[in-house]
Each structure stands twice: as structure tokens, then as C-alpha cells.
Write a protein that holds these residues in place. Structure first.
Motif, PDB file in Angstrom:
ATOM      1  N   GLU A   1       0.852  -1.188   0.000  1.00 26.39           N
ATOM      2  CA  GLU A   1       0.000   0.000   0.000  1.00 26.39           C
ATOM      3  C   GLU A   1       0.883   1.230   0.000  1.00 26.39           C
ATOM      4  N   CYS A   2       0.300   2.342  -0.382  1.00 23.47           N
ATOM      5  CA  CYS A   2       0.957   3.654  -0.285  1.00 23.47           C
ATOM      6  C   CYS A   2       0.077   4.560   0.557  1.00 23.47           C
TER       7      CYS A   2
ATOM      8  N   ARG B   1      -0.012   8.735   2.192  1.00 19.28           N
ATOM      9  CA  ARG B   1       0.557  10.077   2.381  1.00 19.28           C
ATOM     10  C   ARG B   1       0.266  10.460   3.828  1.00 19.28           C
TER      11      ARG B   1
ATOM     12  N   VAL C   1       5.521  10.114   2.141  1.00 24.33           N
ATOM     13  CA  VAL C   1       4.817   9.077   1.404  1.00 24.33           C
ATOM     14  C   VAL C   1       5.506   7.775   1.784  1.00 24.33           C
TER      15      VAL C   1
ATOM     16  N   GLN D   1       5.450   3.418   1.657  1.00 17.67           N
ATOM     17  CA  GLN D   1       4.990   2.300   0.838  1.00 17.67           C
ATOM     18  C   GLN D   1       5.498   0.995   1.436  1.00 17.67           C
TER      19      GLN D   1
ATOM     20  N   LEU E   1      -3.226   6.328  -0.692  1.00 17.20           N
ATOM     21  CA  LEU E   1      -3.062   6.773  -2.066  1.00 17.20           C
ATOM     22  C   LEU E   1      -3.633   5.705  -2.990  1.00 17.20           C
TER      23      LEU E   1
ATOM     24  N   ARG F   1      -4.343   3.128  -5.968  1.00 15.43           N
ATOM     25  CA  ARG F   1      -3.513   2.153  -6.658  1.00 15.43           C
ATOM     26  C   ARG F   1      -3.705   2.330  -8.147  1.00 15.43           C
TER      27      ARG F   1
ATOM     28  N   CYS G   1       0.226   2.680  -7.181  1.00 17.08           N
ATOM     29  CA  CYS G   1       1.150   3.751  -6.840  1.00 17.08           C
ATOM     30  C   CYS G   1       2.518   3.370  -7.388  1.00 17.08           C
ATOM     31  N   ARG G   2       3.247   4.385  -7.762  1.00 17.12           N
ATOM     32  CA  ARG G   2       4.575   4.158  -8.340  1.00 17.12           C
ATOM     33  C   ARG G   2       5.453   3.400  -7.350  1.00 17.12           C
TER      34      ARG G   2
END
Length: 102
Positions: A11-12, A14, A54, A56, A86, A88, A90-91
Motif C-alpha cells: 500500500e501507499c 501520504r 509518502v 509504501q 493513495l 492504486r 502507486c509508483r
């Protein structure tokens, strides 16, 4: 060597910390904790006095990082911690780094 994480396991988020979070080593402590937890992302000071990150990694590990951000930085006082998932995909972030103030 560990196997690469599957996208479904990652997951990401912020995160924005407000309070006494600049000038107390918050970013460097964040980088060290992220490395210890083996999560990726970045952290930076914001011009409004907050710190933004951020993060991850696996959801349970991100939960640990968020809890640590609330209470674990010596010298800091976090009055509010905003956590936003964030979307999906995500980078893929390859490491955890400190970024310049924005």
C-alpha cells in the motif's frame, strides 16, 4: 535474499505531521525508522511547518510506521497526524529518502 513483494501486499499512504516537527531531527529519524522497517518512500519539510511523507509497504508495517510517527520521534510533539491512502497503482518506490522542503 527476500522475494519481491506482490503488488497486493503493498500500500501507499501520504502522511502529514503537524506540531513541533521541524528542527528536531524528525526527518532523519523518519528515514532511520523506515530503513529499519524496510519500507520505501520519502519525507520532507513543508513550508507551512509540517512534515510530509509518502510511505509504501505492507499494510501492517505501514500501521507500525504511522504509530511511530505519532509518538516515537524524540524531541518532536505531533499534535495531528493526517494519514491518507493513495490510489492504486502507486509508483514503486525503491528506497526511502529525505527530500528538499516544498
Amino acid at each position: 535474499m527476500t522475494a519481491p513483494q506482490e503488488a497486493s501486499d503493498t500500500e501507499c499512504r501520504r502522511v502529514v505531521a503537524r506540531g513541533v516537527v521541524q528542527g528536531v531531527g524528525f526527518r532523519e529519524a523518519c528515514v532511520q525508522r523506515a530503513h529499519a522497517l524496510r519500507i520505501t518512500g520519502w519525507v520532507r519539510n513543508r513550508l507551512d511547518g509540517s512534515v510530509e511523507a509518502v510511505i509504501q509497504g505492507p499494510p501492517a508495517t505501514l500501521d507500525l510506521m504511522c504509530e511511530w510517527l505519532r509518538n516515537g520521534v524524540p524531541g518532536a510533539r505531533v499534535d495531528a497526524l493526517q494519514v491518507q491512502p493513495l490510489a492504486r497503482p502507486c509508483r514503486n518506490l525503491g528506497s526511502f529518502e529525505r527530500r528538499p522542503t516544498a
